[in-house]
Structure formats: structure tokens, C-alpha cells
Scaffold this motif. Structure first.
Motif: not given
Ligand code: SF4
Length: 473
Positions: A346-351, A356-364, A385-386, A389-392
Motif C-alpha cells: 500500500x506504500x510501495x505501489x503508489x510510489x 492516482x492509479x492506486x489511490x485507495x491503497x493508502x486507505x486500506x 500511509x498517513x 493520504x495527505x499527498x492524495x
């Protein structure tokens, strides 16, 4: 079928509600507690988890803090040993380099050890599209290759499969004659038989690496099946695919990491096979590849290193955070939609891909904090992860209505009197609405949350209101 990380919410809901996924949850529910117990038991021995953890964290931070220096040392030592070292900026470059090596050797068959980096780059699909026959040789990878699936766990790719699933798969795919593969031993023997022929026939072996040693140009690989050694030593050409952040200064650093890695992964005191590959065979050697290549992938890791998320690169890919994560346990690895599931994913995939493409993962994340507690590399996963979410929010990836909601909440929180009035009013309304049944089943903006749980009706007044009254204000 591989899903995309942007489908996480849907995929997780399906996995939780789908009776067909009950088998996966059951398999995980049986296995994960065992892995956790084994890890706790092993750490109960003489070595102190906290001390080892501090040591490994210091090693990883030092190596990452001097990454360019150690990569240079590794490269020159590996070249002195007779290996070729290649750098790939992204997945396509890594695939092209490997394809080129295979084509130059007129290879037909490739035996592959487990490598999350090649999952990241989609190497198998690229090789197969170019006409090469690729065979995964790690038992878990072999099973999911046979099932045409992707790994669901970074250490145990087929953990989601039960013994009955695997038996059915082998009965369907293999010419077994009278054999019915009654137990796990027979299934393993069947896989071993098939894979032995693959090792002997392979023109190229491809493996991953748990660590690259800068002082001597070696790479370290940890396995429990020994398939990595067969991939590395039987075919004439060996290709080691890994990422730039795997480099460590000394062999003793790799040993320190190994003590934590194996215990955190499977709860074993030591892995069955720990191998160091020193390069092509030298005069007088009786075996080993005649040509060795290291292909080192960057794929945004340099950017991560320069960002506030650099700590994520300390990850030693042990999988412990997955084994302890309640979200992973229920949603299963495939719901995450890409190579890395669970908290680390959930951290690595967005990075590594895009927020945009993994926006829900930090909320998981339930913010239970178990992942950070068990992480041998001391990565503050809940904090990262938090921050995502701030970046999002800041990058406007979060939906507009949520951003407005959060902005209103933040503004109210900065005006305490008004905040109290609004909350007093909201609580009074909720109390009136729910007092008859004792629960509230519908609330604006909380439909998803209330779908699976009841919200108890609040008291008529907030604690603050009652406190103020008790003070006579
Ligand atoms: S984040 Fe920590 S616990 Fe998770 S895989 Fe990486 S090292 Fe292991």
C-alpha cells in the motif's frame, strides 16, 4: 486474472463477499497464525529482536545513504569477478536487457527462480511474447504459473491455494496415468519431476537476489527449495535481476539481515539454502555458469530515496507486515491489483506506479499498528500511509466532496466555539433520529461505513456540553 490497483475497493469487496473467495480466506486464516506463532517462538530464542532490528535498520540506512558509492563498489567488484553489470531505469529497459542476452545466446528455454522484480517488470510476458519458453521453478511460483495467476504474497506466491486446489490443478494439467496425488508429498514429487527436466534443459537461468555485497561483488539468495541454485548453476548463462536498493556494504551486513529475514518470514531459525553467487565459473571449477549478468532496476527508487518516503527502501521483503495485517487477511493479495500487497504494497505501489492509479491503497489500513511493530526493518508503515493520504489530499487525488468535508472540518476545528455548537446540534439530531432503535443505519456521507455496521445512537448531549454544564457555564 491480474486486476489493477485502482480497482482495489471493488476487488476487496468482492473478495470479502464472494463465497468462492472463502477458500482463500480460510487458507490464509489457517496459515497466517501459524507463521506468526513460529516467528514469535523463534524470536523467543537467544537473539534479541530489538537489538537485531536496530542493527539491521542502521545497516540499511547507511547503505541507502551511500547508495551511489556502494553501487559503484559492487559494480567494479562484480566486473573483476567476470560478471557483466547492467542498469535499467525502468521495467521495459530491464526486460530489453534480459531479452537481448537470451537472444544473443540463442536461448529457447529459461528456468526462473522467484523474483519480485521480474514480476514488477512483467518479464515473463515479455519473454514469452518474444518466443522463449519460461518455467518458474519455485514451487509456489510454479503452481501459480500453472494456474495462470499472479502471486498473492511476496514470500509465498501460492499461499491462497489449498492442498485440494493444487491437487485439482495438477490432475488437470499433468499426464499422471494412474496416480491420483493423494497427499502433499506426492504433489511435491510430481512438481520436482517436471522441474528437474526444466533445469537440465534450460539455456538461461534467471534468479532474484536478497542482497548484493559491495565489498566482493557477490549476490546472496535465500530459498527453502534449492531451486535458485539449480537455476544459477545448471544453465550456461545466469541472469540476476534485482533492484538498486538491495546493495549492502559487507558480507557480515548480509548475515545480520539474514538473521532477521528468515525468522520474520517463516519463523525458521535459518533458511534451508543461503547461497552466494560470485560470478562465472573459473578455471578448475566443475560447475557454474559460463556467463553471469546482474541487471539492476531503478524504477523510481532514486526518486523515493530523495523523497520523504526513503525509509520504505529499507524493506527486506520478509512479508511479516502482510502476515499480521487484518486488511490483507480479509481482502487477500490479489485485491491489491499489483505485485506488492499488504501494508508494504500500500506504500510501495503508489510510489512505484502512481498515486492516482492506486489511490485507495493508502486507505486500506485500520491503523492498528501491527505492521510497524513486526517490521524487522523498523519501517513506520502507518506513518507513511498517513503521509500518502495527505499527498492524495494535496494533489487533489481525493474526491472533491471528501476534500471539502475535510476542509470544513479543519476550519471548524480551528474555531472551537463554533465547532462545539455544530457538534451539539449534530449529536442532538442523531440522538432524536436513532433513539427509538438504539442504532443509526443511515447517515449522509457514511453509507459505505454503515453498510457493514451499526452506529449506536449517541447520548443527547456531547461530553463537552455535559462538562460545561457541570462547571455551571
Ligand atoms: S515492510 Fe517490513 S515487514 Fe513488510 S515486507 Fe518490508 S521489511 Fe518485511
Amino acid at each position: 486474472m491480474q486486476q489493477h490497483s485502482r480497482d482495489f475497493l471493488q476487488a476487496a469487496s468482492t473478495a470479502i463477499g464472494d463465497p468462492e473467495s472463502a477458500g482463500t480466506r480460510k487458507a490464509l486464516g489457517l496459515l497466517m497464525p501459524k507463521l506468526r506463532e513460529q516467528a514469535i517462538e523463534t524470536f523467543g530464542g537467544s537473539d534479541d529482536f530489538s537489538a537485531l532490528r536496530a542493527e539491521v535498520k542502521a545497516i540499511r540506512q547507511h547503505a541507502l545513504g551511500h547508495l551511489a558509492h556502494y553501487l559503484e563498489s559492487f559494480t567494479s567488484a562484480a566486473r573483476e569477478n567476470g560478471s557483466a553489470v547492467h542498469f535499467a531505469r525502468n521495467g521495459n529497459e530491464l526486460n530489453d536487457i534480459v531479452l537481448d542476452i537470451c537472444a544473443r545466446h540463442e536461448a529457447h528455454r529459461i528456468a526462473k527462480g522467484k523474483s519480485m522484480i521480474t514480476e514488477e517488470t512483467g518479464l515473463n510476458a515479455a519473454l514469452e511474447a518474444a518466443g522463449f519458453a519460461v518455467r518458474e521453478t519455485d514451487l509456489g511460483e510454479y503452481i501459480i504459473q500453472e494456474a495462470n495467476e499472479t502471486p498473492s504474497h511476496i514470500v509465498g506466491p501460492a499461499l491462497h491455494k489449498s492442498q485440494a486446489d493444487i491437487r485439482e490443478l495438477f490432475l488437470d494439467r499433468h499426464d499422471l496415468g494412474e496416480r491420483d496425488l493423494a497427499d502433499a508429498t506426492e504433489m511435491v514429487a510430481e512438481a520436482r519431476q517436471v522441474l528437474r527436466e526444466e533445469f537440465l534443459a534450460a539455456d538461461v537461468g534467471i534468479i532474484g537476489s536478497n542482497a548484493l555485497i559491495a565489498e566482493n561483488g557477490y549476490s546472496m539468495l535465500v530459498t527453502n527449495e534449492g531451486n535458485g541454485d539449480l537455476c544459477a548453476n545448471l544453465p550456461p548463462v545466469l541472469i540476476v535481476c534485482t533492484s538498486v536498493d538491495r546493495v549492502l556494504p559487507r558480507a557480515t551486513d548480509a548475515m545480520a539481515m539474514l538473521r532477521l529475514l528468515v525468522r520474520s518470514t517463516t519463523g525458521q531459525a535459518v533458511s534451508c539454502y543461503t547461497s552466494f553467487y560470485a560470478g562465472p565459473r573459473r578455471p578448475g571449477d566443475v560447475d557454474g555458469p559460463v556467463e553471469t549478468h546482474f541487471v539492476l532496476l531503478d524504477n523510481h527508487r532514486s526518486e523515493i530515496l530523495a523523497s520523504d518516503y526513503a525509509e520504505m527502501l529499507q524493506c527486506i521483503r520478509c512479508g511479516a507486515c502482510l502476515n499480521h495485517c487484518p486488511v490483507y487477511m480479509n481482502a487477500g493479495g490479489h485485491a491489491y491489483g499489483w505485485v506488492y500487497p499488504g501494508p508494504m504494497g500500500s506504500v510501495l505501489t503508489p510510489l512505484l506506479t502512481s498515486l492516482e492509479d492506486s489511490a485507495h491503497l493508502p486507505d486500506a489500513c485500520t491503523a492498528c499498528g501491527r505492521c510497524e511493530e513486526v517490521c524487522p526493518a523498523s519501517i513506520p508503515l502507518p506513518d507513511l500511509l498517513r503521509d500518502l493520504r495527505r499527498d492524495k489530499f494535496e494533489q487533489r487525488v481525493t474526491a472533491r466532496r471528501w476534500r471539502w468535508g475535510m476542509q470544513i472540518h479543519a476550519w471548524l476545528a480551528l474555531h472551537p466555539r463554533l465547532y462545539q455548537r455544530v457538534t451539539n446540534l449534530a449529536v442532538a439530531v442523531m440522538h432524536r433520529v436513532g433513539r427509538r432503535h438504539g442504532v443509526i443505519r443511515r447517515l449522509p456521507f457514511a453509507g459505505g461505513w454503515l453498510e457493514a455496521r451499526d452506529l449506536p445512537t449517541p447520548a443527547a448531549k456531547t461530553f463537552q456540553a455535559m462538562h460545561q454544564e457541570s462547571l455551571g457555564k
